[in-house]
Design an enzyme around this catalytic site. Structure first.
Site, mmCIF file in Angstrom:
data_model
loop_
_atom_site.group_PDB
_atom_site.id
_atom_site.type_symbol
_atom_site.label_atom_id
_atom_site.label_comp_id
_atom_site.label_asym_id
_atom_site.label_seq_id
_atom_site.Cartn_x
_atom_site.Cartn_y
_atom_site.Cartn_z
ATOM 1 N N LYS A 188 1.106 -1.441 -0.090
ATOM 2 C CA LYS A 188 0.097 0.169 -0.100
ATOM 3 C C LYS A 188 0.630 1.245 0.069
ATOM 4 O O LYS A 188 0.651 2.583 -1.003
ATOM 5 C CB LYS A 188 -0.843 -0.095 1.311
ATOM 6 C CG LYS A 188 -1.590 -0.937 0.772
ATOM 7 C CD LYS A 188 -2.973 -1.151 2.333
ATOM 8 C CE LYS A 188 -4.340 -2.191 1.917
ATOM 9 N NZ LYS A 188 -5.337 -1.884 3.150
ATOM 10 N N ASP A 208 -0.595 -1.105 12.096
ATOM 11 C CA ASP A 208 -2.085 -1.083 12.167
ATOM 12 C C ASP A 208 -2.430 -0.612 12.933
ATOM 13 O O ASP A 208 -2.501 -1.272 14.299
ATOM 14 C CB ASP A 208 -2.035 -2.414 11.467
ATOM 15 C CG ASP A 208 -3.696 -2.970 11.923
ATOM 16 O OD1 ASP A 208 -4.406 -2.399 12.039
ATOM 17 O OD2 ASP A 208 -3.854 -4.954 11.671
ATOM 18 N N ASN A 263 -4.667 10.787 10.763
ATOM 19 C CA ASN A 263 -5.658 10.338 10.245
ATOM 20 C C ASN A 263 -6.252 9.263 9.465
ATOM 21 O O ASN A 263 -7.842 9.336 9.675
ATOM 22 C CB ASN A 263 -5.052 11.289 9.125
ATOM 23 C CG ASN A 263 -6.234 11.054 7.787
ATOM 24 O OD1 ASN A 263 -7.095 12.353 7.421
ATOM 25 N ND2 ASN A 263 -5.603 10.196 6.765
ATOM 26 N N TYR A 267 -18.812 4.714 15.245
ATOM 27 C CA TYR A 267 -18.221 5.699 14.242
ATOM 28 C C TYR A 267 -18.548 6.823 15.147
ATOM 29 O O TYR A 267 -16.810 7.525 15.320
ATOM 30 C CB TYR A 267 -19.121 5.726 12.275
ATOM 31 C CG TYR A 267 -17.659 6.884 11.987
ATOM 32 C CD1 TYR A 267 -16.512 6.131 11.080
ATOM 33 C CD2 TYR A 267 -18.435 8.087 11.558
ATOM 34 C CE1 TYR A 267 -15.709 7.923 11.093
ATOM 35 C CE2 TYR A 267 -17.692 9.409 11.378
ATOM 36 C CZ TYR A 267 -15.670 8.807 10.454
ATOM 37 O OH TYR A 267 -15.863 9.447 9.965
ATOM 38 N N LYS A 279 -15.426 9.471 17.203
ATOM 39 C CA LYS A 279 -15.030 10.359 16.403
ATOM 40 C C LYS A 279 -15.238 11.366 17.555
ATOM 41 O O LYS A 279 -14.414 12.344 17.967
ATOM 42 C CB LYS A 279 -16.196 10.506 15.116
ATOM 43 C CG LYS A 279 -15.373 10.340 13.816
ATOM 44 C CD LYS A 279 -14.111 10.524 13.615
ATOM 45 C CE LYS A 279 -13.344 9.849 12.373
ATOM 46 N NZ LYS A 279 -11.918 9.827 11.777
HETATM 47 N N1 LIG Z 1 -14.395 11.383 3.816
HETATM 48 C C1 LIG Z 1 -14.525 12.331 4.762
HETATM 49 O O1 LIG Z 1 -16.037 12.902 4.555
HETATM 50 C C2 LIG Z 1 -14.378 12.545 6.151
HETATM 51 C C3 LIG Z 1 -15.561 13.205 6.289
HETATM 52 C C4 LIG Z 1 -15.166 13.527 8.452
HETATM 53 C C5 LIG Z 1 -14.266 12.475 8.802
HETATM 54 N N2 LIG Z 1 -13.110 12.036 7.587
HETATM 55 C C6 LIG Z 1 -12.143 11.222 8.183
HETATM 56 O O2 LIG Z 1 -10.956 11.068 7.756
HETATM 57 C C7 LIG Z 1 -9.928 10.632 7.685
HETATM 58 C C8 LIG Z 1 -9.470 10.318 6.235
HETATM 59 O O3 LIG Z 1 -10.571 9.195 5.842
HETATM 60 P P1 LIG Z 1 -10.303 9.130 3.819
HETATM 61 O O4 LIG Z 1 -11.927 10.568 4.190
HETATM 62 O O5 LIG Z 1 -8.970 9.685 3.897
HETATM 63 O O6 LIG Z 1 -10.907 7.746 4.380
HETATM 64 P P2 LIG Z 1 -10.108 6.734 3.379
HETATM 65 O O7 LIG Z 1 -9.440 7.224 2.263
HETATM 66 O O8 LIG Z 1 -10.486 5.000 3.261
HETATM 67 O O9 LIG Z 1 -8.636 6.369 3.935
HETATM 68 C C9 LIG Z 1 -8.457 5.644 5.139
HETATM 69 C C10 LIG Z 1 -6.479 5.918 5.501
HETATM 70 O O10 LIG Z 1 -6.625 5.115 7.185
HETATM 71 C C11 LIG Z 1 -6.425 3.952 6.536
HETATM 72 N N3 LIG Z 1 -6.750 2.527 7.510
HETATM 73 C C12 LIG Z 1 -7.324 2.158 8.169
HETATM 74 N N4 LIG Z 1 -8.001 1.515 9.076
HETATM 75 C C13 LIG Z 1 -6.518 1.155 9.459
HETATM 76 C C14 LIG Z 1 -6.206 0.498 9.951
HETATM 77 N N5 LIG Z 1 -7.037 0.094 10.628
HETATM 78 N N6 LIG Z 1 -4.465 0.670 10.419
HETATM 79 C C15 LIG Z 1 -3.705 2.209 10.440
HETATM 80 N N7 LIG Z 1 -4.827 2.510 9.098
HETATM 81 C C16 LIG Z 1 -6.002 2.225 8.813
HETATM 82 C C17 LIG Z 1 -6.425 3.415 5.738
HETATM 83 O O11 LIG Z 1 -5.904 2.064 5.105
HETATM 84 P P3 LIG Z 1 -5.747 1.019 3.374
HETATM 85 O O12 LIG Z 1 -6.212 1.194 3.046
HETATM 86 O O13 LIG Z 1 -5.344 0.338 4.927
HETATM 87 O O14 LIG Z 1 -7.716 0.962 4.483
HETATM 88 C C18 LIG Z 1 -6.329 4.420 4.843
HETATM 89 O O15 LIG Z 1 -5.261 5.264 4.235
HETATM 90 C C19 LIG Z 1 -10.750 9.853 8.742
HETATM 91 O O16 LIG Z 1 -9.887 9.469 10.256
HETATM 92 C C20 LIG Z 1 -12.109 10.108 8.389
HETATM 93 O O17 LIG Z 1 -12.757 9.397 9.568
HETATM 94 C C21 LIG Z 1 -13.658 11.968 6.764
#
Ligand SMILES: NC(=O)c1ccc[n+]([C@@H]2O[C@H](COP(=O)([O-])OP(=O)(O)OC[C@H]3O[C@@H](n4cnc5c(N)ncnc54)[C@H](OP(=O)(O)O)[C@@H]3O)[C@@H](O)[C@H]2O)c1
Length: 316
Positions: A61, A86, A113, A193, A197
């Site tokens: 990754k 992880d 993040n 979730y 948060k």
């Molecule tokens: N997108 C939105 O609308 C939104 C809104 C509010 C808050 N957020 C927050 O923003 C942050 C980033 O999310 P995103 O939207 O960028 O989502 P994303 O594209 O799905 O990215 C999430 C990241 O977290 C990693 N992750 C998941 N499980 C993990 C684990 N057990 N150990 C280590 N890494 C892990 C994923 O890695 P893998 O590739 O291995 O799964 C990926 O790199 C999150 O905390 C999310 O709650 C997002």
């Protein structure tokens, strides 16, 4: 973006020009291989930090993400490094922290993040509800293990620069707290979730009490066009009440681009103006009072005490 997904770039924050030179600094971005985290790594890499850890669950990754980042910034290879992490596994978190502690005499910025949303009921490797473990508890463990290095970094800086040492918790507008142990099948996947948060926000608030020499902030990035909900909205759940609600919300509110979504964590991590310690911010750097629960110091202390006890039992 409108009322439902507010976006006001009140500081005219532009990562290319607003992020200062990061020469000598060491930075970690968890969940750095996708979405907001990958974009944050790209923007930070343009400002020449000493070392920029892209934390990911596997080397494969990491390699895929670095390939994308190099297309936009060929110089990124001089600072971006792999950190295996992880967040749903305390053993992995300990190993990652040990590596960072062994390789560095300073740590300037930790962007917590990485995250998951709306997953089915499940437990982490250590028996915690999976969203809570990934989004909150794993980050709490990582932050605690790295805090002595963050504190030493702040202490070694001239007084005026001490507020550049920061921990940024990427939370969500969906924050609300309930309880932490077990699979929590009694509440739905969105509630699990929200619990995780809100915990991040309360933890940032209490961190200021316990570790005042480092700046701790919680941000919500806005609703962003990443893969966070792909697994959910790409499944049969898209026709369920929560799936319909999410799709209606997305259609009405719209989504920020990944570039826009990364602005708020980047702002919180690097803004050279005032970033209030313990504060909460919406896009982009707008102070956010949050719900009454977000400001509940009694709840924050209860969460802190519970977390400390669980970490103590785990030897952290
Ligand atoms: N997108 C939105 O609308 C939104 C809104 C509010 C808050 N957020 C927050 O923003 C942050 C980033 O999310 P995103 O939207 O960028 O989502 P994303 O594209 O799905 O990215 C999430 C990241 O977290 C990693 N992750 C998941 N499980 C993990 C684990 N057990 N150990 C280590 N890494 C892990 C994923 O890695 P893998 O590739 O291995 O799964 C990926 O790199 C999150 O905390 C999310 O709650 C997002």
């Amino acid at each position: 973006m409108g009322l439902l997904n507010p976006y006001k770039n009140i500081h005219a924050f532009d990562p290319k020009t607003s992020i200062p030179e990061l020469t000598g600094r060491v930075i970690i971005v968890t969940g750095g291989n996708a979405g907001i985290g990958k974009q944050a790594v790209l923007e930070l890499s343009r400002h020449n930090p000493r070392r920029l850890y892209l934390a990911a669950r596997s080397r494969t990754k990491f390699d895929a993400a670095l390939k994308d980042i190099l297309l936009a910034n060929p110089n990124a290879s001089s600072c971006v490094e792999y950190l295996e992490l992880d967040l749903a596994n305390l053993k992995s978190i300990r190993a990652a922290a040990n590596k960072v502690l062994a390789e560095n005499t300073r740590l300037d910025i930790l962007i917590n993040n990485g995250g998951i949303m709306a997953n089915p009921p499940a437990l982490s490797a250590d028996g915690y509800e999976l969203q809570f473990a990934t989004n909150y508890f794993g980050h709490a463990a990582l932050t605690k293990l790295l805090m002595p290095l963050l504190q030493r970094t702040a202490e070694a800086l001239p007084e005026m620069q001490r507020n550049t040492v920061r921990v940024v918790h990427v939370s969500s507008a969906a924050a609300r707290l309930d309880q932490q142990k077990g699979k929590r099948e009694d509440v739905n996947e969105y509630a699990r979730y929200s619990i995780s948060k809100l915990a991040q926000i309360l933890y940032a608030r209490q961190s200021v009490v316990h570790w005042p020499d480092v700046v701790h902030v919680a941000i919500q990035p806005g609703r962003v066009d990443t893969g966070l909900l792909d697994h959910y909205l790409g499944s049969g759940k898209r026709w369920g009440p929560l799936g319909l609600m999410q799709r209606t919300y997305d259609a009405v509110a719209g989504k920020l681009t990944v570039e826009e979504g990364a602005l708020t964590p980047l702002w919180a991590a690097t803004w050279t103006g005032d970033v209030s310690n313990g504060g909460m911010f919406s896009p982009v750097g707008v102070p956010e009072p949050g719900s009454a629960q977000c400001r509940d110091d009694k709840l924050a202390k209860a969460l802190w005490d519970w977390t400390e006890e669980e970490l103590r039992k785990a030897g952290i």
